[in-house]
Enzyme design. Structure first.
Site, PDB file in Angstrom:
ATOM      1  N   LYS A  22      38.942  52.457  48.269  1.00 24.62           N
ATOM      2  CA  LYS A  22      38.774  50.925  48.535  1.00 24.62           C
ATOM      3  C   LYS A  22      40.069  50.271  48.630  1.00 24.62           C
ATOM      4  CE  LYS A  22      38.219  47.790  44.677  1.00 24.62           C
ATOM      5  NZ  LYS A  22      39.035  46.748  44.995  1.00 24.62           N
ATOM      6  N   ASN A  23      41.149  50.423  48.083  1.00 21.66           N
ATOM      7  CA  ASN A  23      42.327  49.677  47.969  1.00 21.66           C
ATOM      8  C   ASN A  23      43.110  49.990  49.334  1.00 21.66           C
ATOM      9  OD1 ASN A  23      41.781  48.421  45.726  1.00 21.66           O
ATOM     10  ND2 ASN A  23      43.417  49.158  44.666  1.00 21.66           N
ATOM     11  N   CYS A 116      41.146  35.467  38.784  1.00 20.64           N
ATOM     12  CA  CYS A 116      39.925  36.577  38.724  1.00 20.64           C
ATOM     13  C   CYS A 116      39.753  37.123  37.309  1.00 20.64           C
ATOM     14  CB  CYS A 116      39.953  37.703  39.953  1.00 20.64           C
ATOM     15  SG  CYS A 116      41.126  39.016  39.433  1.00 20.64           S
ATOM     16  N   ARG A 397      31.597  47.031  43.183  1.00 19.23           N
ATOM     17  CA  ARG A 397      32.588  46.484  44.082  1.00 19.23           C
ATOM     18  C   ARG A 397      33.657  47.624  44.443  1.00 19.23           C
ATOM     19  NH1 ARG A 397      36.064  42.766  41.636  1.00 19.23           N
ATOM     20  NH2 ARG A 397      37.377  43.624  43.410  1.00 19.23           N
TER      21      ARG A 397
HETATM   22  C1  UD1 Z   1      46.302  45.526  44.250  1.00 20.19           C
HETATM   23  C2  UD1 Z   1      45.027  46.265  44.107  1.00 20.19           C
HETATM   24  C3  UD1 Z   1      44.538  46.371  42.449  1.00 20.19           C
HETATM   25  C4  UD1 Z   1      45.577  46.891  41.780  1.00 20.19           C
HETATM   26  C5  UD1 Z   1      47.033  45.823  41.959  1.00 20.19           C
HETATM   27  C6  UD1 Z   1      48.121  46.551  41.254  1.00 20.19           C
HETATM   28  C7  UD1 Z   1      43.832  46.109  46.220  1.00 20.19           C
HETATM   29  C8  UD1 Z   1      42.810  45.426  46.900  1.00 20.19           C
HETATM   30  N1  UD1 Z   1      43.935  45.525  45.076  1.00 20.19           N
HETATM   31  O1  UD1 Z   1      45.969  44.358  43.934  1.00 20.19           O
HETATM   32  O2  UD1 Z   1      43.459  46.847  42.495  1.00 20.19           O
HETATM   33  O3  UD1 Z   1      45.207  46.548  40.378  1.00 20.19           O
HETATM   34  O4  UD1 Z   1      47.319  46.199  43.453  1.00 20.19           O
HETATM   35  O5  UD1 Z   1      48.515  47.945  41.412  1.00 20.19           O
HETATM   36  O6  UD1 Z   1      44.790  46.795  46.865  1.00 20.19           O
HETATM   37  N2  UD1 Z   1      51.723  38.742  41.797  1.00 20.19           N
HETATM   38  C9  UD1 Z   1      52.359  37.336  41.711  1.00 20.19           C
HETATM   39  N3  UD1 Z   1      52.452  36.860  42.806  1.00 20.19           N
HETATM   40  C10 UD1 Z   1      51.799  37.082  44.183  1.00 20.19           C
HETATM   41  C11 UD1 Z   1      51.503  38.497  44.164  1.00 20.19           C
HETATM   42  C12 UD1 Z   1      51.223  39.164  42.868  1.00 20.19           C
HETATM   43  O7  UD1 Z   1      52.793  36.755  40.774  1.00 20.19           O
HETATM   44  O8  UD1 Z   1      52.201  36.608  45.397  1.00 20.19           O
HETATM   45  C13 UD1 Z   1      51.497  39.468  40.647  1.00 20.19           C
HETATM   46  C14 UD1 Z   1      50.098  39.505  39.875  1.00 20.19           C
HETATM   47  O9  UD1 Z   1      49.659  38.496  39.434  1.00 20.19           O
HETATM   48  C15 UD1 Z   1      50.190  40.700  39.164  1.00 20.19           C
HETATM   49  C16 UD1 Z   1      51.237  41.650  39.856  1.00 20.19           C
HETATM   50  O10 UD1 Z   1      52.326  40.696  40.651  1.00 20.19           O
HETATM   51  O11 UD1 Z   1      50.387  40.381  37.977  1.00 20.19           O
HETATM   52  C17 UD1 Z   1      50.760  42.498  40.719  1.00 20.19           C
HETATM   53  O12 UD1 Z   1      49.875  42.168  41.914  1.00 20.19           O
HETATM   54  P1  UD1 Z   1      49.662  42.850  43.227  1.00 20.19           P
HETATM   55  O13 UD1 Z   1      50.508  44.027  43.156  1.00 20.19           O
HETATM   56  O14 UD1 Z   1      50.131  41.958  44.310  1.00 20.19           O
HETATM   57  O15 UD1 Z   1      48.086  43.268  43.089  1.00 20.19           O
HETATM   58  P2  UD1 Z   1      47.076  43.063  44.234  1.00 20.19           P
HETATM   59  O16 UD1 Z   1      47.651  43.168  45.625  1.00 20.19           O
HETATM   60  O17 UD1 Z   1      46.474  41.757  44.134  1.00 20.19           O
END
Ligand code: UD1
Length: 416
Positions: A22-23, A116, A397
């Site tokens: 999925k990711n 979320c 999902r």
């Molecule tokens: C992706 C994955 C999700 C997984 C996560 C961490 C997809 C579709 N989803 O989510 O399944 O759990 O990686 O491995 O690939 N953060 C910030 N600012 C930002 C972006 C992120 O503070 O601009 C923080 C988030 O709140 C969180 C952490 O960084 O605490 C990790 O987030 P991130 O690696 O961005 O996860 P996703 O890409 O949303």
């Protein structure tokens, strides 16, 4: 709202094939906007998040069809650079379309997905990097408009190796002249898969899988055919289910090298695992031992997405395990359900202490998020008696034909 009715305490035995990740598929579908050509994507899991992405692609003007796990997308004629709020809000990772639109149209407009189930999901790191690339950003009440007419390549450093930010920057950078360098990039296998897709689509991308990724912009997209990597989280979920129910099963289409942190934790617990090429064999005859301490971390550390299913497994282990969740603020929402089934778990902030029990008992529980819902389902499969797992929309999902695959392994699970 659909629910599972599970009659537990049956060992899972047999063979199951793991789907595409999925990711990995979600960013690749968004990336298909960049090339302006046809993309044929194989091994797509049939999930609600994938259907939502196909809807977004169609809204943008792409020809987009998916059948039998293969998506065919032609992004030659885009009609808009804007993803409307109602489509954005259905799926958090839709924010990845922003980078793709900026690369292709030099502008893009999306509605912020907001928080979320598992905690706040800010995109400040994405936007900070876009600004460093000369992209002008306007935020009006959560509607983000980007103007990339003066976009240029840049050296961007991420304060945290965010998966989504790394992917979004990679996509935007395909439309910027020169070479963009991302340092402290996320190193997840899904980033490598995105790089592989982009390379086939005609872009010079290198370094994915390390903490520095280079992307050279180009206007020359190519027709692309790509096969999505196996889903390491689905594989971990089935592995925990087999071991928890004391079954014996084979998981096919697995990429073990994407799962070392998880497999090494299982080995610490004394799990009987055999790895042969892309097959994982698990034998749950022996009761599993507790793990000393699991800490979720960015890849290659222990993945946050596997924390909940691993915790389910630990509820039936011999001894006491500690789990620290370092990535998302609200990722212990499966704990109440597990406790309802008789698990002994105490949490304090982002730390959970799990004292293994000899058995769990059936209960009525509710999925509050995707992976937490999977954790409750596999606990129900191991628990004595009947369980009801409510709110399946979350599980749908991320798992294609979840209950059908579990039934193939002998589970007594029905959707009502
Ligand atoms: C992706 C994955 C999700 C997984 C996560 C961490 C997809 C579709 N989803 O989510 O399944 O759990 O990686 O491995 O690939 N953060 C910030 N600012 C930002 C972006 C992120 O503070 O601009 C923080 C988030 O709140 C969180 C952490 O960084 O605490 C990790 O987030 P991130 O690696 O961005 O996860 P996703 O890409 O949303």
């Amino acid at each position: 709202m659909s629910k599972y009715i599970v009659n537990g305490n049956n060992p899972l035995n047999g063979k199951v094939k793991i789907h595409g990740a999925k990711n990995a598929v979600l960013p690749v579908l968004a990336a298909s906007v960049v090339s302006g050509r046809e993309s044929i994507i194989h091994n797509c899991p049939m999930l609600s998040d994938v259907s939502e992405s196909m809807e977004i692609l169609k809204f943008l003007g792409c020809d987009a069809v998916i059948e039998g796990g293969t998506a065919v997308i032609n992004s030659g004629n885009l009609v808009t650079d804007e993803v409307p709020g109602e489509l954005m809000l259905k799926m958090r990772s839709s924010v990845i379309f922003l980078g793709a639109l900026i690369a292709r149209c030099k502008s893009g407009k999306v509605t912020l997905p907001g928080g979320c189930e598992i905690g706040p999901r800010p995109i400040d790191l994405h936007l900070k990097a876009f600004k460093e690339m000369g992209i002008e950003i306007e935020d009006r009440g959560g509607i983000i408009s980007c103007d990339g007419r003066n976009m240029k390549s840049a050296d961007v450093h991420l304060d945290f190796p965010s998966v989504g930010a790394t992917e979004n920057i990679m996509l935007a950078a395909t439309g910027a002249k020169g070479v963009t360098k991302i340092t402290n990039a996320a190193r997840e296998p899904e980033i490598v898969d995105l790089q592989e897709y982009l390379k086939k689509a005609g872009f010079m991308v290198s370094g994915a899988g390390s903490d520095t990724v280079y992307i050279e912009g180009s206007d020359e997209g190519k027709r692309t055919e790509h096969c999505i990597i196996p889903d390491r989280i689905e594989a971990a979920t089935f592995a925990c289910a087999v071991l928890m129910t004391r079954g014996k099963a084979e998981l096919d289409n697995v990429c073990p090298e994407h799962m070392w942190a998880f497999l090494s934790a299982l080995k610490e617990c004394g799990a009987d695992i055999t790895i042969k090429n892309d097959t994982l064999r698990l034998d749950g005859k022996k009761r599993i031992k507790a793990v000393k301490h699991i800490r979720t971390q960015p890849y290659p550390g222990f993945p946050t997405d596997m924390q909940s299913v691993f915790m389910s497994l630990m509820t039936l282990s011999d001894g006491t395990s500690v789990v620290t969740e370092n990535i998302f603020k609200d990722r212990f929402r499966h704990v109440d359900g597990l406790v309802r089934m008789g698990a002994d778990i105490v949490t304090d902030g982002n730390v959970a202490v799990i004292r293994g029990r000899k058995k769990l008992s059936g209960a009525t529980v509710s999925a509050n998020d995707l992976r937490g819902g999977a954790a409750l389902t596999i606990a129900a499969l191991a628990a004595e008696g009947e369980s009801v797992v409510d709110n399946l929309c979350y599980i749908d999902r991320g798992y294609e034909k979840f209950e059908e695959n579990l039934r193939l392994l002998g589970a007594d699970i029905q959707r009502k």
